[in-house]
Write an enzyme that holds these catalytic residues in place. Structure first.
Site, PDB file in Angstrom:
ATOM      1  N   HIS A 115       0.850  -1.182   0.000  1.00 37.49           N
ATOM      2  CA  HIS A 115       0.000   0.000   0.000  1.00 37.49           C
ATOM      3  C   HIS A 115       0.890   1.238   0.000  1.00 37.49           C
ATOM      4  CE1 HIS A 115      -2.916   3.005   1.401  1.00 37.49           C
ATOM      5  NE2 HIS A 115      -3.846   2.176   0.938  1.00 37.49           N
ATOM      6  N   GLU A 163      -3.751   2.163  -7.479  1.00 34.12           N
ATOM      7  CA  GLU A 163      -4.154   3.269  -6.606  1.00 34.12           C
ATOM      8  C   GLU A 163      -3.197   4.455  -6.754  1.00 34.12           C
ATOM      9  OE1 GLU A 163      -6.409   2.318  -2.613  1.00 34.12           O
ATOM     10  OE2 GLU A 163      -4.313   1.714  -2.499  1.00 34.12           O
TER      11      GLU A 163
END
Length: 233
Positions: free
Chosen positions: A96, A144
């Protein structure tokens, strides 16, 4: 505990107080309720310390937010894959934007996870990075753009080319990888747009966790997913 299946909504609890401890369990149960009522695949990614509390209490998949590439041993402060599995997780997010890893670490994680029967969702910040990481053969890649995370500006609307480019490039490298997207996804319309661009799900955090009515927020996302797939028929 069920495995991850597309089309999929993954809700990342991050380290928000609204999704910590008992509140994390409450949110997971709200997600389970919506998943069962609407027949939509929803997974949750609570903090590591909450996995053992949540996983036995819900029927939907539970993911860790991060793991380390190390085998059991002297690795103080690390998150062991064997530990998250024993706690009830079916897999993990990795890389992430808030917890970046080196490519060699990601490769090792995917290999060890596979040997343990755990699924991996690799996050990537650009189509090029997503494509290179797809060569490690994870089940999912989540594209993302970090500049949109937490902004409420959905990648599916603000930067749709990021999604379409990622899907196109990954299909040339590893067409078996399932592409989902995240960053700024807050409502069902954002989900619907993402699915129509070719993704098979979304990764969401603050849009649900920080919502005044968390269950309503989850339901809205799920309804957007349903609308998108209904329009394909």
């Amino acid at each position: 505990m069920s495995s991850l299946k597309p089309p999929l909504i993954i809700i990342n609890f991050k380290t928000y107080l609204e999704a910590t401890g008992q509140r994390a369990l409450d949110l997971a149960k709200k997600c389970e309720k919506v998943a069962q009522e609407l027949g939509v695949n929803i997974a949750v990614a609570p903090q590591t310390v909450d996995i053992a509390r949540i996983a036995p209490s819900v029927s939907i998949p539970v993911l860790a937010q991060h793991v380390d590439p190390y085998p059991p041993g002297a690795h103080t402060g690390s998150t062991l894959m064997e530990a998250i599995k024993e706690a009830g997780a079916v897999g993990t997010l990795v890389n992430h934007s808030e917890k970046r890893l080196r490519a060699d670490e990601i490769d090792e994680i995917v290999k060890r996870a596979s040997s343990l029967g755990l699924e991996v969702v690799i996050c990537a910040n650009t189509p090029e990075v997503a494509t290179s990481l797809s060569a490690f053969k994870p089940k999912f890649i989540a594209i993302e753009p970090p500049e949109l995370i937490g902004t409420g500006k959905a990648v599916s609307k603000a930067k749709p080319e990021v999604i379409t480019d990622t899907i196109k490039l990954i299909r040339n490298v590893n067409p078996e990888v399932i592409v989902i997207c995240g960053a700024g996804i807050t409502n069902g319309n954002d989900v619907e747009a993402a699915i129509k661009l070719g993704t098979e799900g979304v990764l969401v955090a603050s849009g649900v966790v920080k919502a005044k009515d968390q269950e309503a927020a989850v339901r809205d996302l799920a309804e957007g997913l349903i609308r998108a797939y209904s329009s394909r028929k």
